[in-house]
Scaffold this motif. Sequence first.
Motif, PDB file in Angstrom:
ATOM      1  N   MET A   1     164.736  64.900  64.319  1.00 42.14           N
ATOM      2  CA  MET A   1     163.559  64.386  64.478  1.00 42.14           C
ATOM      3  C   MET A   1     162.652  63.625  63.080  1.00 42.14           C
ATOM      4  N   SER A   2     162.614  62.781  62.820  1.00 43.93           N
ATOM      5  CA  SER A   2     161.746  61.943  61.383  1.00 43.93           C
ATOM      6  C   SER A   2     160.693  62.192  61.950  1.00 43.93           C
ATOM      7  N   LEU A   3     159.405  63.013  60.489  1.00 44.62           N
ATOM      8  CA  LEU A   3     158.570  62.603  60.708  1.00 44.62           C
ATOM      9  C   LEU A   3     157.658  62.244  59.415  1.00 44.62           C
ATOM     10  N   THR A   4     156.573  61.365  59.667  1.00 43.83           N
ATOM     11  CA  THR A   4     156.637  60.407  58.441  1.00 43.83           C
ATOM     12  C   THR A   4     154.910  60.736  58.181  1.00 43.83           C
ATOM     13  N   LEU A   5     154.742  61.522  57.099  1.00 45.86           N
ATOM     14  CA  LEU A   5     153.673  61.709  56.016  1.00 45.86           C
ATOM     15  C   LEU A   5     152.812  60.416  55.170  1.00 45.86           C
ATOM     16  N   ALA A   6     151.863  60.563  56.081  1.00 47.29           N
ATOM     17  CA  ALA A   6     150.776  59.467  55.865  1.00 47.29           C
ATOM     18  C   ALA A   6     149.899  59.887  54.452  1.00 47.29           C
ATOM     19  N   SER A  17     154.710  76.705  45.581  1.00 45.59           N
ATOM     20  CA  SER A  17     154.866  74.782  45.741  1.00 45.59           C
ATOM     21  C   SER A  17     153.544  74.855  47.401  1.00 45.59           C
ATOM     22  N   GLN A  18     153.024  74.220  47.729  1.00 44.14           N
ATOM     23  CA  GLN A  18     152.498  73.915  48.843  1.00 44.14           C
ATOM     24  C   GLN A  18     152.020  72.707  49.081  1.00 44.14           C
ATOM     25  N   TRP A  19     151.472  72.491  50.498  1.00 44.20           N
ATOM     26  CA  TRP A  19     150.556  70.803  50.445  1.00 44.20           C
ATOM     27  C   TRP A  19     150.438  71.472  51.416  1.00 44.20           C
ATOM     28  N   SER A  20     149.301  70.274  52.014  1.00 45.54           N
ATOM     29  CA  SER A  20     148.473  70.415  53.222  1.00 45.54           C
ATOM     30  C   SER A  20     149.451  68.906  53.789  1.00 45.54           C
ATOM     31  N   ALA A  21     149.342  68.399  55.183  1.00 38.70           N
ATOM     32  CA  ALA A  21     150.348  66.534  55.269  1.00 38.70           C
ATOM     33  C   ALA A  21     149.720  66.812  56.106  1.00 38.70           C
ATOM     34  N   TRP A  22     149.285  65.580  57.071  1.00 39.53           N
ATOM     35  CA  TRP A  22     149.775  64.695  57.980  1.00 39.53           C
ATOM     36  C   TRP A  22     150.351  63.308  58.166  1.00 39.53           C
ATOM     37  N   THR A  23     150.577  63.774  59.451  1.00 40.76           N
ATOM     38  CA  THR A  23     151.691  62.232  59.747  1.00 40.76           C
ATOM     39  C   THR A  23     151.267  60.956  60.169  1.00 40.76           C
ATOM     40  N   THR A  24     151.276  60.335  60.062  1.00 42.59           N
ATOM     41  CA  THR A  24     150.885  58.810  60.227  1.00 42.59           C
ATOM     42  C   THR A  24     150.395  58.617  61.845  1.00 42.59           C
ATOM     43  N   ASP A  25     150.818  60.177  62.782  1.00 43.91           N
ATOM     44  CA  ASP A  25     149.937  60.282  63.989  1.00 43.91           C
ATOM     45  C   ASP A  25     149.141  61.142  64.367  1.00 43.91           C
ATOM     46  N   GLY A  26     148.070  61.713  62.996  1.00 49.64           N
ATOM     47  CA  GLY A  26     147.436  62.175  62.950  1.00 49.64           C
ATOM     48  C   GLY A  26     148.258  63.800  62.438  1.00 49.64           C
ATOM     49  N   GLN A  27     149.019  64.299  62.865  1.00 51.39           N
ATOM     50  CA  GLN A  27     149.253  66.080  63.079  1.00 51.39           C
ATOM     51  C   GLN A  27     149.221  66.609  61.898  1.00 51.39           C
ATOM     52  N   PHE A  77     161.409  68.507  48.006  1.00 44.64           N
ATOM     53  CA  PHE A  77     161.116  69.127  49.086  1.00 44.64           C
ATOM     54  C   PHE A  77     161.630  68.252  50.616  1.00 44.64           C
ATOM     55  N   CYS A  78     160.687  67.069  50.214  1.00 42.17           N
ATOM     56  CA  CYS A  78     160.399  66.432  51.636  1.00 42.17           C
ATOM     57  C   CYS A  78     161.961  65.609  51.624  1.00 42.17           C
ATOM     58  N   GLU A  79     163.160  65.449  50.777  1.00 44.58           N
ATOM     59  CA  GLU A  79     164.428  65.117  50.713  1.00 44.58           C
ATOM     60  C   GLU A  79     165.182  66.650  51.708  1.00 44.58           C
ATOM     61  N   ARG A  80     164.738  67.996  51.513  1.00 45.59           N
ATOM     62  CA  ARG A  80     165.392  68.517  52.014  1.00 45.59           C
ATOM     63  C   ARG A  80     165.326  68.966  53.435  1.00 45.59           C
ATOM     64  N   THR A  81     163.733  68.438  53.950  1.00 48.37           N
ATOM     65  CA  THR A  81     163.535  68.840  55.569  1.00 48.37           C
ATOM     66  C   THR A  81     163.460  67.729  55.819  1.00 48.37           C
ATOM     67  N   GLY A  82     163.467  65.917  55.334  1.00 49.37           N
ATOM     68  CA  GLY A  82     163.952  65.500  56.132  1.00 49.37           C
ATOM     69  C   GLY A  82     162.655  64.566  56.375  1.00 49.37           C
ATOM     70  N   LEU A  83     161.269  64.868  55.558  1.00 47.54           N
ATOM     71  CA  LEU A  83     160.332  64.143  55.698  1.00 47.54           C
ATOM     72  C   LEU A  83     160.515  62.721  55.134  1.00 47.54           C
ATOM     73  N   GLN A  84     159.188  62.068  55.356  1.00 43.78           N
ATOM     74  CA  GLN A  84     159.130  60.819  55.185  1.00 43.78           C
ATOM     75  C   GLN A  84     158.177  60.537  54.429  1.00 43.78           C
ATOM     76  N   LEU A  85     157.564  59.670  53.440  1.00 43.79           N
ATOM     77  CA  LEU A  85     156.704  59.247  53.298  1.00 43.79           C
ATOM     78  C   LEU A  85     156.881  57.891  53.473  1.00 43.79           C
ATOM     79  N   THR A  86     155.270  57.298  54.009  1.00 41.39           N
ATOM     80  CA  THR A  86     154.866  56.647  53.922  1.00 41.39           C
ATOM     81  C   THR A  86     155.110  55.239  53.143  1.00 41.39           C
TER      82      THR A  86
END
Length: 94
Positions: A1-6, A17-27, A77-86
């Motif tokens: 499952m790939s999640l895209t961060l907005a 190192s830490q971040w708060s993030a929201w996906t393109t769906d608002g999660q 971090f995104c590369e290692r977890t499979g997260l994508q940035l818009t």
Amino acid sequence: MSLTLARVVETCCACPSQWSAWTTDGQYLYLRYRSGIGTVDAYDTHDSEQWTRIPDGAVARFDTGDRLDGDMDLAEFCERTGLQLTPEAELPTA
């Protein structure tokens, strides 16, 4: 499952190192890298006092094996977890 961060807000730059993030769906996602372990957890709110479980990497998790490491940039971090940035992702700092 790939999640895209907005939107991603760095809440601590190192140890952890830490971040708060929201996906393109608002999660809402809590991203953290500490002691060589990276975790991604999903919650209904960014308010940690309302979370009903401890962050444990339920969405994604990786281990570099380096227990003395707590510093990682968002791109790695995104590369290692499979997260994508818009391409137009908001990246403000706290």
